[in-house]
Design a protein around this motif. Sequence first.
Motif, PDB file in Angstrom:
ATOM      1  N   UNK A  52      13.624  23.064 -26.577  1.00 41.86           N
ATOM      2  CA  UNK A  52      13.848  21.705 -27.051  1.00 41.86           C
ATOM      3  C   UNK A  52      12.745  21.224 -27.975  1.00 41.86           C
ATOM      4  N   UNK A  53      12.828  19.960 -28.347  1.00 40.53           N
ATOM      5  CA  UNK A  53      11.857  19.369 -29.263  1.00 40.53           C
ATOM      6  C   UNK A  53      10.834  18.487 -28.547  1.00 40.53           C
ATOM      7  N   UNK A  54      10.945  18.378 -27.223  1.00 39.78           N
ATOM      8  CA  UNK A  54      10.020  17.563 -26.435  1.00 39.78           C
ATOM      9  C   UNK A  54       9.499  18.371 -25.250  1.00 39.78           C
ATOM     10  N   UNK A  88       5.767  22.765 -22.450  1.00 37.71           N
ATOM     11  CA  UNK A  88       5.655  22.164 -23.781  1.00 37.71           C
ATOM     12  C   UNK A  88       6.745  22.705 -24.701  1.00 37.71           C
ATOM     13  N   UNK A  89       7.003  21.955 -25.768  1.00 31.28           N
ATOM     14  CA  UNK A  89       7.999  22.337 -26.769  1.00 31.28           C
ATOM     15  C   UNK A  89       7.694  23.735 -27.303  1.00 31.28           C
ATOM     16  N   UNK A  90       8.689  24.594 -27.287  1.00 28.70           N
ATOM     17  CA  UNK A  90       8.536  25.944 -27.834  1.00 28.70           C
ATOM     18  C   UNK A  90       7.695  26.883 -26.991  1.00 28.70           C
ATOM     19  N   UNK A  91       7.311  26.483 -25.795  1.00 31.94           N
ATOM     20  CA  UNK A  91       6.460  27.309 -24.949  1.00 31.94           C
ATOM     21  C   UNK A  91       7.250  27.922 -23.795  1.00 31.94           C
ATOM     22  N   UNK A  92       6.665  28.938 -23.184  1.00 29.31           N
ATOM     23  CA  UNK A  92       7.239  29.596 -22.017  1.00 29.31           C
ATOM     24  C   UNK A  92       6.241  29.529 -20.875  1.00 29.31           C
ATOM     25  N   UNK A  93       6.705  29.161 -19.721  1.00 34.39           N
ATOM     26  CA  UNK A  93       5.884  29.124 -18.504  1.00 34.39           C
ATOM     27  C   UNK A  93       6.512  30.031 -17.471  1.00 34.39           C
ATOM     28  N   UNK A  94       5.692  30.536 -16.574  1.00 38.99           N
ATOM     29  CA  UNK A  94       6.189  31.398 -15.514  1.00 38.99           C
ATOM     30  C   UNK A  94       6.082  30.741 -14.151  1.00 38.99           C
TER      31      UNK A  94
END
Length: 119
Positions: A52-54, A88-94
């Motif tokens: 997403x963008x947010x 965060x926008x455009x990020x990946x978390x595990x």
Amino acid sequence: MKAISSTGIKLPGITILCLASVSSWASIIITGTRVIYPSAEKEVTVKLNNVGVYPVLVQSWIDNGDVNAKPENISVPFILTPPINRVEQGQTEGQMIAPFSSLDFLLSRLSAMTAPTAS
């Protein structure tokens, strides 16, 4: 065009409303809805990708599938951490999933991840 109810709503109007209500906006993509846990592993990581963008706040949990069960009464053999994640926008978390038997291992991993680094 013939009304289908006494309110005067026409069939095409209802169809458009139904189609519009089906669409949804999702920012988080999960790597899978099922997790296979290899017995030789201490943990499994599930990835959350924010397209997403947010920024998005994600709450996760493991349950036994009983929608009427209260969280304090649910007994499952796994733990998921962290239960709340900001992605965060455009990020990946595990998120880690591990059996309760390796709770000490998880706590040591979490403390290492959150320990302040020397500047």
